[in-house]
Design a protein around this motif. Structure first.
Motif, PDB file in Angstrom:
ATOM      1  N   GLN A  32       0.644  -1.405   0.149  1.00  0.00           N
ATOM      2  CA  GLN A  32      -0.048   0.059   0.007  1.00  0.00           C
ATOM      3  C   GLN A  32       0.975   1.073  -0.247  1.00  0.00           C
ATOM      4  OE1 GLN A  32      -2.462  -0.481   3.501  1.00  0.00           O
ATOM      5  NE2 GLN A  32      -3.775  -1.980   2.298  1.00  0.00           N
ATOM      6  N   THR A  33       2.011   1.306  -0.438  1.00  0.00           N
ATOM      7  CA  THR A  33       2.985   2.293  -0.426  1.00  0.00           C
ATOM      8  C   THR A  33       2.471   3.433  -1.486  1.00  0.00           C
ATOM      9  OG1 THR A  33       4.134   1.396  -2.423  1.00  0.00           O
ATOM     10  CG2 THR A  33       4.936   1.008  -0.170  1.00  0.00           C
ATOM     11  N   ASP A  34       1.682   3.070  -2.377  1.00  0.00           N
ATOM     12  CA  ASP A  34       1.171   4.147  -3.397  1.00  0.00           C
ATOM     13  C   ASP A  34      -0.149   5.050  -2.395  1.00  0.00           C
ATOM     14  OD1 ASP A  34       2.938   3.365  -5.324  1.00  0.00           O
ATOM     15  OD2 ASP A  34       1.412   2.132  -6.074  1.00  0.00           O
ATOM     16  N   ASP A  35      -0.790   4.274  -2.112  1.00  0.00           N
ATOM     17  CA  ASP A  35      -2.069   4.885  -1.246  1.00  0.00           C
ATOM     18  C   ASP A  35      -1.337   5.728  -0.015  1.00  0.00           C
ATOM     19  OD1 ASP A  35      -3.440   3.552  -2.707  1.00  0.00           O
ATOM     20  OD2 ASP A  35      -3.939   1.870  -1.353  1.00  0.00           O
ATOM     21  N   ASN A  59       1.685   7.400  -0.115  1.00  0.00           N
ATOM     22  CA  ASN A  59       2.246   8.347  -0.380  1.00  0.00           C
ATOM     23  C   ASN A  59       1.359   9.427  -1.158  1.00  0.00           C
ATOM     24  OD1 ASN A  59       4.676   7.383  -0.151  1.00  0.00           O
ATOM     25  ND2 ASN A  59       5.027   6.351  -2.119  1.00  0.00           N
ATOM     26  N   ASP A  60      -0.038   8.943  -1.747  1.00  0.00           N
ATOM     27  CA  ASP A  60      -0.916   9.849  -2.100  1.00  0.00           C
ATOM     28  C   ASP A  60      -1.678  10.793  -0.816  1.00  0.00           C
ATOM     29  OD1 ASP A  60      -0.299   9.236  -4.611  1.00  0.00           O
ATOM     30  OD2 ASP A  60      -2.267   7.819  -4.611  1.00  0.00           O
ATOM     31  N   LYS A 106       1.009  13.058   0.563  1.00  0.00           N
ATOM     32  CA  LYS A 106       1.027  14.204  -0.374  1.00  0.00           C
ATOM     33  C   LYS A 106      -0.056  15.142  -0.192  1.00  0.00           C
ATOM     34  CE  LYS A 106       3.782  11.846  -4.068  1.00  0.00           C
ATOM     35  NZ  LYS A 106       3.956  11.471  -5.309  1.00  0.00           N
TER      36      LYS A 106
END
Length: 152
Positions: free
Chosen positions: A85-88, A90-91, A94
């Protein structure tokens, strides 16, 4: 196959010894020895067949290849690995950074305040009923209540 060639030799020796025991009393020694050699070879070969059959019986079904096994096994195993879940994450980080960096207009601030006030107005804390205890209870009444609860 299960076991080793030693099982075959042992099985052959058992057959040869039994042949010697049962045919020694009625045959000459050279006939007995010839028949025991034949018995050894026969029992040796039969032991291979027995070991092969026993190996097929004992073999687990998951190790036997089957054409239909792949279709039958679909959905039988559950993959418990979760995707990263690194993309979630990071989002989310951000979006928090951009929210603090961007200046909010007065209208947006007032709308958010009104929404918070509505949420607070809707909230009502739980008000459970209070337990009532009588302080002037007689010992006889308490004993009667205890007897009733314990079933005496």
């Amino acid at each position: 196959m299960i076991g080793s060639w030693r099982w075959n030799v042992a099985f052959g020796l058992v057959g040869a010894v039994l042949t010697i025991i049962f045919s020694l009393s009625s045959n000459l020694i050279d006939v007995v020895l010839l028949r025991s050699v034949y018995a050894f070879i026969s029992f040796f070969v039969v032991a291979y067949a027995v070991r092969l059959i026993f190996a097929q019986i004992v073999k687990p079904p998951s190790l036997t290849p089957s054409l239909h096994a792949k279709e039958e096994d679909k959905g039988a195993q559950l993959d418990l690995v979760t995707p990263p879940q690194t993309d979630d994450l990071n989002d989310l980080l951000k979006s928090q950074l951009t929210d603090t960096d961007v200046q909010q207009t007065e209208d947006e601030k007032s709308i958010k305040k009104e929404q918070e006030q509505q949420k607070q107005a809707e909230f009502k804390p739980l008000n459970p009923p209070q337990f009532v205890s009588s302080k002037n209870t007689e010992p006889e009444e308490l004993a009667k209540a205890i007897r009733h609860l314990t079933g005496e």
